[in-house]
Design a protein around this motif. Structure first.
Motif, PDB file in Angstrom:
ATOM      1  N   ALA A   1      36.868  36.662  43.184  1.00  0.00           N
ATOM      2  CA  ALA A   1      36.368  37.097  44.488  1.00  0.00           C
ATOM      3  C   ALA A   1      35.968  38.559  44.447  1.00  0.00           C
ATOM      4  CB  ALA A   1      37.447  36.877  45.552  1.00  0.00           C
ATOM      5  N   GLY A   2      35.034  38.911  45.334  1.00  0.00           N
ATOM      6  CA  GLY A   2      34.662  40.305  45.485  1.00  0.00           C
ATOM      7  C   GLY A   2      33.186  40.567  45.344  1.00  0.00           C
TER       8      GLY A   2
ATOM      9  N   SER B   1      45.990  37.079  43.533  1.00  0.00           N
ATOM     10  CA  SER B   1      46.119  38.424  44.086  1.00  0.00           C
ATOM     11  C   SER B   1      45.547  38.543  45.489  1.00  0.00           C
ATOM     12  CB  SER B   1      45.399  39.430  43.173  1.00  0.00           C
ATOM     13  OG  SER B   1      43.993  39.230  43.187  1.00  0.00           O
ATOM     14  N   LYS B   2      44.788  37.546  45.947  1.00  0.00           N
ATOM     15  CA  LYS B   2      44.050  37.670  47.213  1.00  0.00           C
ATOM     16  C   LYS B   2      44.934  37.407  48.421  1.00  0.00           C
ATOM     17  CE  LYS B   2      40.315  38.310  49.644  1.00  0.00           C
ATOM     18  NZ  LYS B   2      41.058  38.883  50.780  1.00  0.00           N
TER      19      LYS B   2
ATOM     20  N   HIS C   1      42.005  45.070  43.389  1.00  0.00           N
ATOM     21  CA  HIS C   1      43.254  44.508  43.904  1.00  0.00           C
ATOM     22  C   HIS C   1      43.853  43.465  42.968  1.00  0.00           C
ATOM     23  CE1 HIS C   1      45.841  42.469  47.050  1.00  0.00           C
ATOM     24  NE2 HIS C   1      46.122  43.742  47.224  1.00  0.00           N
ATOM     25  N   HIS C   2      43.209  43.219  41.831  1.00  0.00           N
ATOM     26  CA  HIS C   2      43.750  42.303  40.833  1.00  0.00           C
ATOM     27  C   HIS C   2      45.132  42.757  40.371  1.00  0.00           C
ATOM     28  CE1 HIS C   2      40.229  39.810  40.062  1.00  0.00           C
ATOM     29  NE2 HIS C   2      39.470  40.870  39.881  1.00  0.00           N
TER      30      HIS C   2
ATOM     31  N   ASN D   1      39.393  40.470  43.467  1.00  0.00           N
ATOM     32  CA  ASN D   1      40.581  39.622  43.520  1.00  0.00           C
ATOM     33  C   ASN D   1      40.370  38.345  42.721  1.00  0.00           C
ATOM     34  OD1 ASN D   1      42.892  40.482  45.377  1.00  0.00           O
ATOM     35  ND2 ASN D   1      41.120  40.965  46.663  1.00  0.00           N
ATOM     36  N   ASP D   2      41.448  37.591  42.563  1.00  0.00           N
ATOM     37  CA  ASP D   2      41.362  36.282  41.916  1.00  0.00           C
ATOM     38  C   ASP D   2      42.372  35.326  42.538  1.00  0.00           C
ATOM     39  OD1 ASP D   2      43.839  36.106  39.603  1.00  0.00           O
ATOM     40  OD2 ASP D   2      43.274  38.108  40.253  1.00  0.00           O
TER      41      ASP D   2
ATOM     42  N   LYS E   1      51.089  35.466  47.762  1.00  0.00           N
ATOM     43  CA  LYS E   1      49.872  34.901  48.339  1.00  0.00           C
ATOM     44  C   LYS E   1      49.724  33.513  47.725  1.00  0.00           C
ATOM     45  CE  LYS E   1      49.083  39.533  47.230  1.00  0.00           C
ATOM     46  NZ  LYS E   1      49.690  40.168  48.349  1.00  0.00           N
TER      47      LYS E   1
ATOM     48  N   LYS F   1      36.784  44.370  47.811  1.00  0.00           N
ATOM     49  CA  LYS F   1      37.924  44.291  46.903  1.00  0.00           C
ATOM     50  C   LYS F   1      37.666  43.258  45.814  1.00  0.00           C
ATOM     51  CE  LYS F   1      41.257  45.414  50.554  1.00  0.00           C
ATOM     52  NZ  LYS F   1      42.513  45.027  51.242  1.00  0.00           N
TER      53      LYS F   1
ATOM     54  N   LEU G   1      38.568  36.761  53.696  1.00  0.00           N
ATOM     55  CA  LEU G   1      38.317  36.104  52.411  1.00  0.00           C
ATOM     56  C   LEU G   1      36.907  36.362  51.886  1.00  0.00           C
ATOM     57  CD1 LEU G   1      40.085  32.644  52.862  1.00  0.00           C
ATOM     58  CD2 LEU G   1      40.965  34.718  51.790  1.00  0.00           C
TER      59      LEU G   1
END
Length: 333
Positions: free
Chosen positions: A28-29, A126-127, A275-276, A139-140, A113, A137, A132
């Motif tokens: 994500a991101g 990490s999200k 944020h990972h 994330n995964d 999470k 950020k 969403l």
């Protein structure tokens, strides 16, 4: 970011079959719909949806959860950090009595999470469950389909909710391990596994981390860098690294010495929040909710996934490509 790396960083894997366990990775991101497949899984839940959350405020996710809360016979449960619950109490009212705030003593957090969907699907990473579609950020999230893992996660819900449940032990197959850390019961096993993996690395240590202030882990990464036996590349969040540099205590100076001692093998992500909480050590992926910090191991509720693969395994490739994208777009420290 270069177009090729943009495309690679968005990779959504086809499921990787690990024995009877199915694993897929969602990064994500980059695009607003990166995590739409996860929302689709949530919307498709037929009988059970349990949520472990540090925060919960995403509009689309709350709409789906509200529908589930109003579906007769549907088992919806949400356990959320009590301090974050106070901040989002008005939004969470649509879920009624499905929400349970989790109190954590001594400055700790309910930091997990995680989603438990029906009888076999677990989503962890990490999200946070907030915004969403955010592009601010990195994330995964990892989706694991395995009925036995779902049962293990259900037991942890019982412990968090104060119900009698089995002892907290890691769940594992040959290739997938999920560990829960609990306040007062330090995540020694998880940390020891990280130390062992770092010490035994033969090919690479690639890290993408929001906060890394565990002195022993940082020292070991530096030692591997100095030994020049494996490739070492560490990308940290720029804001969090700046916070570390402002500290004046001796332990911070030692930690900073090891991190800055990585030289050109350390980069800082400043364009957006990194944020990972992942590392790729040879062909082992470590990810989840836990930053590599003392608080994560000693004070927080955390969930850590360890995935063991091969170079071509579907769940290794997304982390290789995400790290390459982070490295390409981050700056020297």
């Amino acid at each position: 970011m270069r177009p090729l790396l943009l495309a690679l960083s968005l990779l959504l894997t086809a499921p990787a079959l690990v024995g009877a366990t199915e694993v897929s990775v969602h990064m994500a991101g980059e695009g607003k719909d990166d995590l739409q497949p996860v929302l689709d899984l949530v919307a498709g839940a037929k009988s059970r949806l349990w949520v472990l959350a540090y925060t919960l405020s995403d509009k689309d996710l709350l709409e789906v959860l509200a529908k589930k809360a109003n579906t007769p016979g549907f088992d919806l449960r949400v356990q959320i950090d009590s301090k974050q619950h106070l901040k989002s109490k008005a939004k969470l009212a649509v879920l009624g009595d499905a929400v349970t705030p989790i109190e954590v003593a001594e400055g700790g957090r309910m930091h997990i999470k995680l989603l438990l969907i029906d009888e076999e699907t677990v989503v962890a990473g990490s999200k946070n469950w907030s915004n969403l579609g955010s592009l601010s950020k990195w994330n995964d999230l990892v989706v694991v389909k395995d009925p036995k893992l779902a049962g293990h996660v259900a037991q942890h819900f019982g412990r968090l909710g104060g119900f009698k449940a089995a002892r907290n032990r890691p769940w594992r197959t040959k290739d997938v391990r999920l560990s829960f850390n609990e306040p007062g019961k330090p995540g020694a096993r998880t940390r020891e596994e990280l130390l062992r993996l770092l010490k035994s690395a033969k090919k690479r240590i690639l890290v993408g981390m929001f906060v890394l202030n565990d002195p022993e882990l940082a020292k070991l990464i530096w030692q591997q860098h100095e030994a020049k036996r494996v490739e070492v590349k560490v990308v940290l969040d720029g804001v969090q690294f700046a916070n570390l540099k402002r500290r004046k205590d001796r332990s911070a100076k030692t930690l900073l010495g090891h991190l800055e001692g990585l030289g050109s093998s350390l980069k800082l992500c400043r364009a957006k929040q990194l944020h990972h909480k992942f590392a790729l050590i040879d062909d082992v992926v470590i990810t989840g909710s836990a930053n590599w910090t003392k608080a994560a191991w000693q004070k927080n509720h955390e969930a850590v996934l360890i995935l063991r693969g091969k170079p071509a395994t579907d769940f290794v490739e997304p982390y290789l490509k995400r790290h390459a994208a982070l490295w390409e777009t981050s700056a020297p420290h």
